[in-house]
Structures are given as C-alpha cells and as structure tokens.
Motif scaffolding. Sequence first.
Motif, short mmCIF file in Angstrom:
data_model
loop_
_atom_site.label_atom_id
_atom_site.label_comp_id
_atom_site.label_asym_id
_atom_site.label_seq_id
_atom_site.Cartn_x
_atom_site.Cartn_y
_atom_site.Cartn_z
N GLU A 33 2.62 -41.58 15.49
CA GLU A 33 1.86 -42.36 14.38
C GLU A 33 2.00 -41.46 13.27
O GLU A 33 1.83 -42.06 11.86
CB GLU A 33 0.44 -42.53 14.75
N GLU A 34 2.21 -40.09 13.50
CA GLU A 34 2.11 -39.24 12.55
C GLU A 34 3.57 -39.26 11.54
O GLU A 34 3.88 -39.07 10.31
CB GLU A 34 1.82 -37.84 12.59
N LYS A 35 4.66 -39.55 12.28
CA LYS A 35 6.03 -39.46 11.72
C LYS A 35 6.22 -40.60 10.65
O LYS A 35 7.00 -40.68 9.98
CB LYS A 35 6.91 -39.90 12.99
N LEU A 36 5.42 -41.77 10.88
CA LEU A 36 5.64 -42.85 9.90
C LEU A 36 4.98 -42.49 8.60
O LEU A 36 5.40 -43.06 7.54
CB LEU A 36 4.93 -44.09 10.40
N SER A 37 4.08 -41.45 8.36
CA SER A 37 3.56 -41.28 7.17
C SER A 37 3.62 -40.03 6.64
O SER A 37 3.24 -39.59 5.37
CB SER A 37 2.05 -41.50 7.21
N THR A 38 4.32 -38.84 7.37
CA THR A 38 4.43 -37.45 7.00
C THR A 38 5.90 -37.19 6.43
O THR A 38 6.66 -37.39 7.05
CB THR A 38 3.95 -36.52 7.96
N LYS A 39 5.77 -36.60 5.43
CA LYS A 39 7.08 -36.24 4.64
C LYS A 39 7.34 -34.81 4.79
O LYS A 39 6.37 -33.85 4.87
CB LYS A 39 7.00 -36.70 2.90
N CYS A 40 8.83 -34.39 4.99
CA CYS A 40 9.29 -33.09 5.19
C CYS A 40 8.89 -32.25 3.99
O CYS A 40 8.58 -32.81 2.65
CB CYS A 40 10.82 -33.29 5.10
N ALA A 41 8.65 -30.94 3.99
CA ALA A 41 7.90 -30.27 2.83
C ALA A 41 9.18 -29.80 2.02
O ALA A 41 9.07 -29.24 0.93
CB ALA A 41 7.61 -28.79 3.52
N TYR A 42 10.48 -29.99 2.45
CA TYR A 42 11.45 -29.73 1.50
C TYR A 42 12.38 -31.04 1.00
O TYR A 42 13.36 -30.80 0.18
CB TYR A 42 12.47 -28.86 2.38
N CYS A 43 12.05 -32.06 1.43
CA CYS A 43 12.75 -33.33 0.83
C CYS A 43 11.71 -34.27 1.09
O CYS A 43 10.65 -34.39 1.45
CB CYS A 43 14.06 -33.70 1.66
N GLU A 44 12.34 -35.56 0.75
CA GLU A 44 11.61 -37.12 1.08
C GLU A 44 11.73 -37.57 2.22
O GLU A 44 11.30 -38.71 2.49
CB GLU A 44 12.13 -38.07 -0.23
N GLU A 45 12.55 -37.22 3.15
CA GLU A 45 12.65 -37.83 4.57
C GLU A 45 11.32 -37.62 5.24
O GLU A 45 10.37 -36.86 5.01
CB GLU A 45 13.73 -36.98 5.20
N LEU A 46 11.10 -38.34 6.09
CA LEU A 46 10.11 -38.30 7.24
C LEU A 46 10.18 -37.02 8.19
O LEU A 46 11.18 -36.83 8.60
CB LEU A 46 9.92 -39.63 8.10
N ALA A 47 9.09 -36.35 8.28
CA ALA A 47 8.87 -35.46 9.08
C ALA A 47 9.06 -35.66 10.65
O ALA A 47 8.57 -36.52 10.91
CB ALA A 47 7.68 -34.48 8.77
N LEU A 48 9.71 -34.84 11.46
CA LEU A 48 9.74 -34.99 12.70
C LEU A 48 9.08 -33.83 13.52
O LEU A 48 8.63 -33.89 14.49
CB LEU A 48 11.33 -35.12 13.42
N TYR A 49 9.05 -32.75 12.94
CA TYR A 49 8.57 -31.51 13.41
C TYR A 49 7.58 -30.77 12.63
O TYR A 49 7.17 -31.07 11.45
CB TYR A 49 9.68 -30.70 13.44
N LEU A 50 6.45 -30.14 13.18
CA LEU A 50 5.42 -29.39 12.74
C LEU A 50 5.65 -27.83 13.10
O LEU A 50 5.74 -27.66 14.56
CB LEU A 50 3.92 -29.91 13.19
N VAL A 51 5.78 -27.07 12.25
CA VAL A 51 5.98 -25.58 12.58
C VAL A 51 4.65 -25.00 12.09
O VAL A 51 3.98 -24.89 10.98
CB VAL A 51 6.98 -25.06 11.69
N VAL A 52 3.92 -24.36 13.21
CA VAL A 52 2.51 -23.79 13.08
C VAL A 52 2.41 -22.42 13.87
O VAL A 52 3.15 -22.13 14.54
CB VAL A 52 1.42 -24.71 13.61
N ASP A 53 1.33 -21.66 13.54
CA ASP A 53 1.26 -20.47 14.39
C ASP A 53 0.10 -20.65 15.31
O ASP A 53 -0.46 -21.69 15.59
CB ASP A 53 0.73 -19.25 13.14
#
Length: 53
Positions: A33-53
């Motif tokens: 459900e988040e893949k459908l609306s979240t954009k990559c921080a570096y381009c306009e593609e849809l994000a697939l990953y979240l990098v966190v601490d």
Amino acid sequence: MKIYSCETHIDHALEVFVVEQEKFPIMELLPDEEKLSTKCAYCEELALYLVVD
C-alpha cells in the motif's frame, strides 16, 4: 533518518546513510500500500525500499 528509494538508487541511499549517520542502516521493503504513493528520494520512480536507523 529515513530514505525512500527505488531499485536503481538503493546503493546510493545506503551509502548516503552510512556516511551521514556513521552506522549501518536497516533496509526494509515497503508494504504494497505504501509502494503506490511513495516516491524515491532521488528520482520520480516509486520507492520500493525504506532505509532507516
């Protein structure tokens, strides 16, 4: 720190995180459900990953 990333930019996102935070991140796949609306921080593609601490 949170970085949303597409497949193309995941290596860059991991590198930026390590340089800025000076520790290794956790890389998670985004839920469908988040893949459908979240954009990559570096381009306009849809994000697939979240990098966190």
